[in-house]
Design an enzyme around this catalytic site. Sequence first.
Site, PDB file in Angstrom:
ATOM      1  N   VAL A  44     117.752  49.158 -82.688  1.00 20.94           N
ATOM      2  CA  VAL A  44     118.787  50.744 -83.476  1.00 20.94           C
ATOM      3  C   VAL A  44     118.110  50.104 -85.208  1.00 20.94           C
ATOM      4  CG1 VAL A  44     121.234  50.505 -84.811  1.00 20.94           C
ATOM      5  CG2 VAL A  44     121.261  49.792 -81.945  1.00 20.94           C
ATOM      6  N   ALA A  45     117.212  48.821 -85.009  1.00 15.85           N
ATOM      7  CA  ALA A  45     117.360  48.423 -86.338  1.00 15.85           C
ATOM      8  C   ALA A  45     115.922  47.282 -86.358  1.00 15.85           C
ATOM      9  CB  ALA A  45     118.741  48.446 -87.776  1.00 15.85           C
ATOM     10  N   MET A  46     115.232  47.673 -87.664  1.00 17.00           N
ATOM     11  CA  MET A  46     114.749  45.987 -87.405  1.00 17.00           C
ATOM     12  C   MET A  46     114.093  46.086 -88.578  1.00 17.00           C
ATOM     13  SD  MET A  46     112.469  43.716 -85.777  1.00 17.00           S
ATOM     14  CE  MET A  46     111.835  42.877 -86.885  1.00 17.00           C
ATOM     15  N   GLU A  47     114.068  44.566 -89.367  1.00 17.14           N
ATOM     16  CA  GLU A  47     114.433  44.013 -90.282  1.00 17.14           C
ATOM     17  C   GLU A  47     113.737  43.558 -91.210  1.00 17.14           C
ATOM     18  OE1 GLU A  47     114.344  40.746 -87.688  1.00 17.14           O
ATOM     19  OE2 GLU A  47     115.142  42.330 -87.458  1.00 17.14           O
ATOM     20  N   ASN A  48     112.211  44.625 -91.023  1.00 14.66           N
ATOM     21  CA  ASN A  48     111.114  44.215 -91.150  1.00 14.66           C
ATOM     22  C   ASN A  48     110.607  44.010 -92.916  1.00 14.66           C
ATOM     23  OD1 ASN A  48     108.988  44.684 -88.671  1.00 14.66           O
ATOM     24  ND2 ASN A  48     109.950  46.851 -89.543  1.00 14.66           N
ATOM     25  N   GLU A  53     119.422  35.079 -85.777  1.00 14.23           N
ATOM     26  CA  GLU A  53     120.203  36.484 -85.414  1.00 14.23           C
ATOM     27  C   GLU A  53     122.007  36.250 -85.467  1.00 14.23           C
ATOM     28  OE1 GLU A  53     119.801  38.938 -85.463  1.00 14.23           O
ATOM     29  OE2 GLU A  53     117.319  39.115 -84.756  1.00 14.23           O
ATOM     30  N   HIS A  99     123.628  43.818 -91.897  1.00  9.71           N
ATOM     31  CA  HIS A  99     123.165  43.049 -90.865  1.00  9.71           C
ATOM     32  C   HIS A  99     121.020  42.553 -91.254  1.00  9.71           C
ATOM     33  CE1 HIS A  99     122.286  40.325 -87.000  1.00  9.71           C
ATOM     34  NE2 HIS A  99     121.144  40.837 -87.163  1.00  9.71           N
ATOM     35  N   GLU A 100     120.477  43.738 -91.793  1.00  6.86           N
ATOM     36  CA  GLU A 100     118.865  43.687 -91.763  1.00  6.86           C
ATOM     37  C   GLU A 100     118.946  42.932 -93.115  1.00  6.86           C
ATOM     38  OE1 GLU A 100     117.454  43.718 -89.331  1.00  6.86           O
ATOM     39  OE2 GLU A 100     119.344  45.369 -88.138  1.00  6.86           O
TER      40      GLU A 100
END
Length: 575
Positions: free
Chosen positions: A184-188, A234, A211-212
């Site tokens: 869904v998403a990635m916190e780069n 997390e 959340h990211e």
Amino acid sequence: TDYGSSLTVSLPAALQPHQPFQIVVRYITSDGPAIWWLDPELTYGNAKPFVFTQGHSVCNRSFFPCFDTPAVKCTYSATVKAPAGIQVLMSATQSTYLEEEGVYQFYMEYPVPAYLVALVAGDLIHADIGPRSRVWAEPCLLPTAISKLSGIVERWLTAAESLYGPYIWGRYDIVFLPPSFPIVAMENPCLTFIISSILESDEFLIIDIIHEVAHSWFGNAVTNATWEEMWLSEGLATYAQRRITTETYGAAFTCLETAFRLDALHRQMKLLGEDNPVSKLQVKLEPGVNPSNLMNLFTYEKGYCFVYYLSQLCGDPRHFDSFLRAYIEKYKFTSVVAQDLLDSFLNFFPELKEQCVESKAGLEFERWLNATGPPLAEPDLSQGSSLTRPVETLFKLWTTEPLDSAAAASSADLSKWRTFQTVLFLDRLLDGSPLPHEVIKKLSECYSSQLDSMNAEIRIRWLQIVVRNDYYPDLYKVRRFLENQMSRMYTIPLYEDLCTGTLKSFALEIFYQTQNQLHPNLRKTIQQILSQGLNPLPAIDTTAVATDTPAMVLEDKVSEATNGAISLRDVNVSA
């Protein structure tokens, strides 16, 4: 073998301790777990090719030579050459573009673990949505992204800063990726990657991006030193996310979202069993096991419950916020283990240390970390009762015998509910499936048309109910949904359900017709689902297969599907 092999470099014997040295590694990489190449047909605009990387957790070793462990952090620079008309972005604090040469240069000035190095390139344009944020998307998606996010990202960043101290990464930009993005998403850092499919589901979009944002402090600034303790990133990020949503949207909304996630946690617990070792917070990583295989709802929600428990020991969440600010300041740009967090906590609150809270019977810190099963304590969600009580009432009306469908239908108007209320209601119906035929028939008469106009998070749950109950009058909606979906999150759950029940031939028929619009990785996963319990599927030539052939093939080969320990349909995890 996709992940390559280790490289050992022998240093000169004459090298003095602490003497600087440089190593140059010349290498070529092609397709690997980190690198996703998309033909134009797999993008929304269908105009230009697209590429993105996904490094979490140990994929970036297929992208560039690196110390691929979260215990090691470093700065990085990169030079990227791209054709004219292709925009390149990376998770970096600085970037320049030399138009005559078609060369982009990037530099990340703060140390990050290898998994947070990320690249994306394609037909991307941008718009500013705040003083330090812009959104990137394909041209056809940009207006929607702007309308959803303009102004509010800065609100989330400001709320997070008030809780946990300054945002240290400079910019917070967001890039929306095609539906082939595998999570869904990635916190780069500096550049959150998020799947475009989530744009239509406002509340999920809000939660996923917040959340990211929270990962900017927990995960990116301070990182778990080992993949065996992913909850340190997390669990803390989930706690911080809910503190931010409480500040910006109120406690009731936060409690509703938490209730929805904890429901999912208990669903996963039933599937896995309470003694399953992956339910530990400190899970043992065996040699050769991909750390991503250990990532589950326990990483998030059991980790969150432990962090919430620590906050309750303080008596006031604002006191715990102060501790987390100090924790970030002490450990930023480093990697930590659980003992670092817990020692810091007890040192920050000496009165709790004197009370020996770490050894409180039944709630020992060591037991939180190493016991299997559900959380030892869960949060009080009573502040969300105004939103959760109507869900519980409606579910009870639909599942109490004898059914009074008129009373159930008139008790709530789903069009006025929040998305998380509706998905919580549908998830509970899913848990109770198969339902009596009269119930599913009346549910369809009451809600099916109404749900058609709602977002994909809601629609997929209703369609799963349709499939798990073999409700043939609404099966055409399952076909229509799958014909228009290219993302893992909205295809895998339905194919899992179709192949677990009696509708495998129907699933195979849809797959034959739609496979060319799916990324090869997703296509392979669905083929594996379709093959479960069957002889291996042959290579598919869609030009030579009649629409009625799949059913004929399967009549000879169909057998009871073998059930794995856990089904993908029951897990929906973002990084």
